[in-house]
Design an enzyme around this catalytic site. Structure first.
Site, PDB file in Angstrom:
ATOM      1  N   ASP A 295      64.818  85.280 -55.929  1.00  0.00           N
ATOM      2  CA  ASP A 295      64.553  84.997 -54.520  1.00  0.00           C
ATOM      3  C   ASP A 295      63.479  83.924 -54.402  1.00  0.00           C
ATOM      4  O   ASP A 295      63.398  83.016 -55.232  1.00  0.00           O
ATOM      5  CB  ASP A 295      64.148  86.299 -53.819  1.00  0.00           C
ATOM      6  CG  ASP A 295      64.606  86.359 -52.384  1.00  0.00           C
ATOM      7  OD1 ASP A 295      63.991  85.680 -51.548  1.00  0.00           O
ATOM      8  OD2 ASP A 295      65.577  87.084 -52.077  1.00  0.00           O
TER       9      ASP A 295
ATOM     10  N   HIS B 115      60.071  85.991 -47.980  1.00  0.00           N
ATOM     11  CA  HIS B 115      61.396  86.623 -48.059  1.00  0.00           C
ATOM     12  C   HIS B 115      61.530  87.523 -49.276  1.00  0.00           C
ATOM     13  O   HIS B 115      61.979  88.669 -49.188  1.00  0.00           O
ATOM     14  CB  HIS B 115      62.439  85.501 -48.080  1.00  0.00           C
ATOM     15  CG  HIS B 115      63.854  85.938 -47.961  1.00  0.00           C
ATOM     16  ND1 HIS B 115      64.618  86.297 -49.039  1.00  0.00           N
ATOM     17  CD2 HIS B 115      64.663  86.039 -46.875  1.00  0.00           C
ATOM     18  CE1 HIS B 115      65.839  86.614 -48.632  1.00  0.00           C
ATOM     19  NE2 HIS B 115      65.892  86.458 -47.319  1.00  0.00           N
TER      20      HIS B 115
ATOM     21  N   SER C   4      70.372  89.714 -46.054  1.00  0.00           N
ATOM     22  CA  SER C   4      69.331  89.672 -47.090  1.00  0.00           C
ATOM     23  C   SER C   4      68.675  91.024 -47.271  1.00  0.00           C
ATOM     24  O   SER C   4      68.265  91.377 -48.376  1.00  0.00           O
ATOM     25  CB  SER C   4      68.233  88.672 -46.698  1.00  0.00           C
ATOM     26  OG  SER C   4      68.548  87.364 -47.031  1.00  0.00           O
TER      27      SER C   4
END
Length: 467
Positions: free
Chosen positions: A101, A133, A342
């Site tokens: 990620d 994120h 996600s």
């Protein structure tokens, strides 16, 4: 050829969903099943450095985080999964979940974080998370349990391995030369670095790999390295979980099933590929559902969907501190929640870790089958938004699973003539008739008796001539 990636949070959430470079969308008229894997296309996982020099522009500030979600209240998504009960069977002990990620920041609730490399910055180990994120993703998988806090990861005893392979805050060195100072960075990361990160995670001992980012477009020949890396992972007994993608970045709506052509191959109705989700022989492809269990409007449909999980308004870890977070500000100052496929994906990765810890004898493919077979199936058995249904941790940890999965097609409607019911037998009224006759006799007798009770009177007169 370098191919851009998208990080599949909702755009307003983190500002990470825009294309990281070259636009997609050109090529053949429809998507195709992935080609046969060429093992020779598999890249090396070493060294874990960007393939070219990169930079983070001076105006590229790290995303601001919206803190919140602390306290004893259990978040809605976690409560719907009944994790307190699931943890009686497994908490993911001994599992290593690689998060490929934007990096994972060190956090007290992610103990023993394995810093496994950085394909974005020349000097880095994967623990810088300027985007936020990756830390959100990692927290949803394995944030440890602490007293007084309702939030915890799905597999709180699992360990996170971080490999940074993309970021909105970085770009190729020199990319700013022809830009104005206020222009945002192009972002960095492509399918080549993703494939290398997958191989690296496998070689470093991951048992589960979470990929909450996608490439999407109509080209069919750009992801051979990804296919080879994913096949390698499964052969090495690693379960890979990948996001289905969001409609804010993958803008073409895949029809998948056409009611006017219900028997057509669903791949012929699919105009856009989502990678790595489309390699469904080797990955669990994850869609999102809302708090009511309905498919999230942003999930990209596809014939590769495996399962779904909660992915809206999530709580996770704060990459800038030691508490929890509920959202972020993007580079334009827009605030949004932690929502997107996600964040449904790490829920499934956490359940995979629970299952692997409870059933260490199961192979990667057997674990994938168990996750899909025990999901809460939709009415048609499978659909293009949630696959075989919403993941169920309790069922995945306790149900007996036998036999193969049905194909990834909705159960077709069937026309069946219902049996005509037999004519009912004529009613038997004998008891009623006897009762009525008896009642009539009794009533008549009573009436006669009543009339007989009156005296019969005669009137006698006296004639005049008798006097």
């Amino acid at each position: 050829m370098k191919v851009p990636l998208r990080i599949v949070a909702v755009a307003v959430t983190l500002g990470l969903s825009a294309s990281l470079g070259l636009g997609a969308g050109h090529g053949v008229a429809h998507a195709e099943r992935p080609p046969a894997v060429d093992p020779a296309a598999r890249p090396s996982g070493d060294p874990a450095v960007p393939p070219e020099k990169t930079e983070r522009p001076a105006n590229s500030n790290c995303a601001d985080i919206v803190t919140g979600g602390s306290g004893s209240t259990i978040p809605t998504a976690q409560r719907s999964l009944d994790l307190e009960r699931a943890w009686k069977f497994s908490q993911g002990e001994g599992q290593v979940v690689a998060v490929i990620d934007t990096g994972v920041a060190r956090h007290p609730r992610l103990p023993d974080l394995d810093a496994a490399g950085d394909y974005v910055a020349q000097v880095g180990d994967g623990t810088e998370d300027c985007d936020g994120h990756g830390t959100f993703v990692a927290g949803l998988i394995a944030a440890s349990r602490i007293d007084g806090q309702g939030f915890a990861g799905v597999a709180p005893s699992a360990r996170i391995m971080t490999i940074r392979q993309t970021s909105k805050m970085y770009q190729k060195e020199g990319a700013s030369r022809n830009k104005s100072p206020e222009d945002l960075p192009e972002g960095y990361g492509n399918l080549g670095t993703m494939a290398s990160a997958i191989v690296r995670a496998v070689d470093r001992g991951a048992t589960v790999i979470n990929i909450s980012e996608v490439w999407c477009g109509s080209e069919n020949n750009v992801d051979g390295k990804i296919g080879a890396a994913l096949q390698y992972a499964v052969e090495k007994d690693v379960v890979v979980v990948a996001a289905a993608g969001n409609t804010d970045t993958c803008k073409t709506e895949n029809t998948v099933f056409d009611p006017l052509d219900p028997t057509a191959d669903p791949w012929s109705k699919t105009t856009m590929n989502v990678v790595p989700a489309r390699w469904d022989d080797y990955v669990l492809s994850v869609g999102s559902i809302d708090a009511n269990g309905a498919p999230s409007k942003f999930t990209v449909p596809g014939p590769w969907l495996s399962v779904a999980a909660p992915g809206e308004n999530m709580v996770s870890l704060d990459p800038r501190g030691s508490s929890t977070a509920v959202g972020a500000l993007n580079q334009r100052g827009e605030q949004g929640p932690i929502s997107g496929t996600s964040f449904a994906t790490p829920i499934v990765s956490g359940v995979v870790a629970l299952v692997r810890a409870r059933f260490p004898e199961l192979s990667a493919r057997e674990v994938m089958r168990r996750i899909q077979a025990t999901a809460h199936a939709p009415a048609e058995g499978w659909n293009k938004y949630i696959g075989y249904g919403a993941v169920d941790p309790i069922a995945a940890l306790t149900d007996e699973v036998t036999g193969p999965l049905p194909p990834k097609t909705p159960t077709p409607p069937k026309s069946r003539q219902l049996a005509v019911p037999a004519a009912p037998p004529p009613p038997d009224n004998r008891a009623r008739d006897v009762a009525l006759i008896g009642t009539g006799i009794i009533a008549g007798t009573l009436l006669l008796g009543y009339l007989a009770s009156f005296p019969v009177r005669r009137r006698f007169g006296v004639r005049g001539d008798d006097m």
